[in-house]
Design a protein around this motif. Structure first.
Motif, short mmCIF file in Angstrom:
data_model
loop_
_atom_site.label_atom_id
_atom_site.label_comp_id
_atom_site.label_asym_id
_atom_site.label_seq_id
_atom_site.Cartn_x
_atom_site.Cartn_y
_atom_site.Cartn_z
N UNK A 227 -0.18 -10.80 -8.97
CA UNK A 227 -0.48 -10.13 -7.70
C UNK A 227 0.79 -9.98 -6.87
N UNK A 228 1.62 -11.01 -6.86
CA UNK A 228 2.87 -10.97 -6.11
C UNK A 228 3.77 -9.86 -6.64
N UNK A 229 3.90 -9.78 -7.96
CA UNK A 229 4.76 -8.75 -8.56
C UNK A 229 4.18 -7.36 -8.35
N UNK A 230 2.88 -7.21 -8.49
CA UNK A 230 2.25 -5.91 -8.26
C UNK A 230 2.47 -5.45 -6.82
N UNK A 247 -3.36 -6.59 -4.21
CA UNK A 247 -1.95 -6.32 -4.53
C UNK A 247 -1.52 -5.01 -3.88
N UNK A 248 -2.37 -3.99 -3.97
CA UNK A 248 -2.03 -2.70 -3.36
C UNK A 248 -2.06 -2.79 -1.84
N UNK A 249 -3.03 -3.51 -1.30
CA UNK A 249 -3.13 -3.61 0.17
C UNK A 249 -1.94 -4.35 0.76
N UNK A 250 -1.44 -5.36 0.05
CA UNK A 250 -0.33 -6.16 0.57
C UNK A 250 0.99 -5.38 0.61
N UNK A 256 2.98 4.71 0.28
CA UNK A 256 2.54 4.33 -1.06
C UNK A 256 1.38 5.21 -1.52
N UNK A 257 1.34 5.43 -2.82
CA UNK A 257 0.20 6.09 -3.45
C UNK A 257 -0.63 5.00 -4.13
N UNK A 258 -1.90 4.96 -3.79
CA UNK A 258 -2.81 3.98 -4.41
C UNK A 258 -3.96 4.75 -5.04
N UNK A 259 -4.12 4.57 -6.33
CA UNK A 259 -5.20 5.22 -7.06
C UNK A 259 -6.18 4.13 -7.52
#
Length: 283
Positions: A227-230, A247-250, A256-259
């Motif tokens: 999660x940290x790396x993502x 991970x995306x929210x952090x 950022x692009x989040x799919x």
């Protein structure tokens, strides 16, 4: 008093903590019930305190039973102490009920509360709380450095416990990931993919990628490092998993692009898209 029952893996705990923290901003006596972890054998137990150095105000086993236990003795005690109707269970997964944040009465909350609207007003506080503390190994530090030096895209594939799960299994297959890859490479130049999965062999066999790195060595109590790396990547392709959702929210990058998968569960009556922050793309 308000009590939030915690249970589940890291992603679920983070949603429950966010709900707990949101209530703390409104009411003086908010506590956590961690008693369920005494007999919980899945995942890695209650992880928030050692991963993020978060301290929660937890209740005793007696207080937990007083609010939660369904045995006759505790039902009688609740009547005597005027604690009837304090048990509030989440009615619909991924939904948002604003009345829960404004109820002044004592309550015991059981659910996952997986909707960002419960905590968007304290997002900055949560990002401070959800800071990874432990130093990384050389191998993980190298990956972290690479994510910062490239147009990095995290791609999370969760199989393992999902393969036979009737609610969550069988949803994010090769078609979803290839569609997401095609979309994001049309928007990001020189994209470099970092693949996080518990089934790397499946990833190698099913993903058509050239410039990518496979990360699969963080296991057991070190699983959270994925999660940290993502979260350090610039863009994200998430699975139908609260783990990669967080991970995306952090990632604080406003561009950022989040799919995310449009179909998050096998229950056609659950609309998960309303739990996505503004700007996330569902495919």
């Amino acid at each position: 008093m308000k009590i939030i029952r915690f249970l589940g893996g890291l992603g679920n705990q983070m949603f429950q903590y966010a709900f707990y923290k949101s209530l703390q901003h409104r009411f003086p006596h908010v506590k956590a019930d961690l008693q369920g972890y005494q007999e919980y054998t899945l995942h890695n137990g209650f992880e928030l305190e050692h991963i993020f150095n978060i301290k929660v105000n937890s209740v005793s086993s007696f207080t937990s039973d007083l609010f939660y236990n369904k045995k006759w003795l505790y039902r009688k005690l609740r009547r005597i102490l005027n604690l009837r109707n304090t048990y509030i269970e989440e009615k619909k997964l991924f939904s948002f009920d604003p009345s829960l944040l404004n109820n002044p009465k004592s309550a015991y909350y059981w659910g996952y509360w997986q909707n960002f609207q419960y905590f968007e007003h304290i997002a900055d506080d949560l990002r401070k709380d959800f800071q990874f503390r432990a130093p990384l190994s050389a191998q993980n530090q190298e990956v972290l450095d690479q994510t910062k030096l490239s147009n990095s895209i995290s791609l999370h594939i969760r199989r393992g416990d999902y393969i036979k799960d009737p609610l969550l299994g069988g949803l994010c297959g090769p078609e979803y990931y290839q569609t997401a890859i095609n979309y994001i490479t049309s928007k990001v130049n020189a994209a470099r993919f970092f693949i996080f999965s518990d089934d790397i062999d499946w990833c190698i066999a099913n993903l058509k990628l050239q410039d990518c790195s496979f990360i699969s060595w963080n296991k057991g109590t070190s699983s959270y490092i994925d999660m940290q790396l993502m979260s350090s990547c610039k863009h994200h392709i998430v699975a139908n998993s609260s783990f990669s959702w967080w991970a995306a929210w952090l990632n604080p990058n406003p561009d950022k692009i989040v799919i995310a998968p449009e179909k998050w569960t096998n229950d056609k009556d659950i609309n998960v898209r309303m739990s996505f922050p503004q700007g996330w793309i569902s495919l």
